[in-house]
Design a protein around this motif. Sequence first.
Motif, short mmCIF file in Angstrom:
data_model
loop_
_atom_site.label_atom_id
_atom_site.label_comp_id
_atom_site.label_asym_id
_atom_site.label_seq_id
_atom_site.Cartn_x
_atom_site.Cartn_y
_atom_site.Cartn_z
N PRO A 242 -5.93 11.19 0.74
CA PRO A 242 -4.68 11.58 0.09
C PRO A 242 -3.91 10.33 -0.33
O PRO A 242 -3.96 9.31 0.36
CB PRO A 242 -3.93 12.35 1.18
N GLN A 243 -3.25 10.41 -1.48
CA GLN A 243 -2.50 9.27 -2.00
C GLN A 243 -1.36 8.90 -1.05
O GLN A 243 -0.54 9.75 -0.72
CB GLN A 243 -1.94 9.64 -3.38
N GLU A 301 7.72 10.62 2.99
CA GLU A 301 6.66 9.85 2.34
C GLU A 301 5.45 9.70 3.26
O GLU A 301 5.60 9.60 4.48
CB GLU A 301 7.17 8.45 1.96
N LEU A 302 4.28 9.64 2.65
CA LEU A 302 3.08 9.37 3.42
C LEU A 302 2.93 7.85 3.56
O LEU A 302 2.74 7.14 2.57
CB LEU A 302 1.84 9.96 2.73
N VAL A 303 3.05 7.39 4.80
CA VAL A 303 2.93 5.96 5.10
C VAL A 303 1.56 5.73 5.73
O VAL A 303 1.20 6.40 6.71
CB VAL A 303 4.04 5.50 6.06
N GLY A 353 -10.60 -2.26 13.66
CA GLY A 353 -9.50 -1.76 12.83
C GLY A 353 -9.25 -0.29 13.07
O GLY A 353 -10.00 0.39 13.77
N GLY A 354 -8.18 0.20 12.49
CA GLY A 354 -7.84 1.62 12.53
C GLY A 354 -6.85 1.90 11.42
O GLY A 354 -6.07 1.02 11.05
N VAL A 355 -6.89 3.11 10.87
CA VAL A 355 -5.98 3.46 9.79
C VAL A 355 -5.18 4.68 10.23
O VAL A 355 -5.73 5.65 10.74
CB VAL A 355 -6.76 3.74 8.49
N PHE A 356 -3.87 4.58 10.02
CA PHE A 356 -2.94 5.55 10.59
C PHE A 356 -2.04 6.11 9.50
O PHE A 356 -1.29 5.36 8.87
CB PHE A 356 -2.08 4.86 11.66
N ASP A 357 -2.11 7.43 9.29
CA ASP A 357 -1.23 8.09 8.33
C ASP A 357 -0.10 8.77 9.08
O ASP A 357 -0.35 9.54 10.03
CB ASP A 357 -2.00 9.17 7.55
N VAL A 358 1.12 8.51 8.64
CA VAL A 358 2.26 9.13 9.30
C VAL A 358 3.27 9.55 8.24
O VAL A 358 3.48 8.86 7.23
CB VAL A 358 2.86 8.18 10.36
#
Length: 395
Positions: A242-243, A301-303, A353-358
């Motif tokens: 997702p953008q 907002e999607l951060v 690493g890790g990617v986090f959407d909040v």
Amino acid sequence: MASHPAAVPHHRPRTSESAGGAFWMFAAIVVGFTAAVVGFFALLMWLDARDARNAPAAAPAAATAHEQGGTPAAAGTDMQAHTTAAGLESFAGAAPANAEDLAAAHKPFPAEMPALQAGPLAKFNLVLTDRTVEVAPGVKYSAWAWEGGAPGPVIHVQQGQTVQITLKNNGAIPHSIDFHAARIAPNVAFRDVMPGKSFTFKFTANDAGVYMYHCGTKPVLMHIANGMYGAIVVEPKPGVLPQADKNYVLVASEWYMNGDGLEAPAEFNMTKAHARQPDWMTFNGYAGQYVTHPLTADPGELVRLWVVDAGPSLDTDFHVVGTIFNTVYPFGDMNPDHVLHNVQTVTVPAGGGGVFDVQIDDPGLYPFVSHAFAAVDEGQVGLLKVGDVKGTMSH
Ligand SMILES: [Cu+2]
């Protein structure tokens, strides 16, 4: 089954029964002792968590306390000089009287993800150099780092792009560069580059994620701890994720120091590094910099936070206070079938690493931390400012 060894002489059970009794008595003592110890540490942890919850607010307050003759402490931390468990002198929390002004004047490492380069080939020049950096307000460290300090520049490419790295070694000794995003023979691509020399190599970034890069010259522990690390984001092909409205890159790391760095720059301390007892822990190289200069987002907002833990040795238990991650790509595995939803804390391992959407609807100041809370006291804390709220947590 009649000849099974279980058919033992009848005195045997008595013997084992009495041995068993002793065992259980011993076990009961051990369990009781363990419960007491665990309870004690649980209390310590609770006290620590309670203190650390106020850590971002403590920055200016601590400077004020110092001016009033209280305990000196640096921005975002709540530490004072002490001796570590291994009997090593800790310089955690060392701060000059004007720490608050220095923190305000500090130009934070840009956490915003840089733009992609167009086309199939993305070229990057990385320059290694020996230089003094600041790891906390007024705390100087004699680093082996990059032109711009530590971490090195964020490299942003798209999955499928060919990445061309040119490494220039302006340092005094040989260095090298190891890209975790590459599938390539390390003896060729990651080889030592002599002082004054350059080396160019290419790899194709086929694996999406967020990866560490670092100097791989021995002793690697020392080269990483001295500042020779950074992050490369390999963004998945368009349409996979997702953008995001905001993309931020955070590199967690530890600093092991032989002095407080206030008068003369501190240097690397191998004993502390082996004991895994850092003086400072940071996001993007400087303690608490995003407490004083928060990352920002608008409500809703999607951060997307792309997090690398450079270590060299401690994990980052990534957490945002006041919310729950909507989506986590654990270990930087960007396969949408592998994501986690609605989780509180996910570990980013050293070298990973890790990617986090909040997505946060309520305006406010949301601390991001490594929830291994000693890390927060040592500077690994920042703020995500959602909406038009004033200053830091203390204002
Ligand atoms: Cu090196």
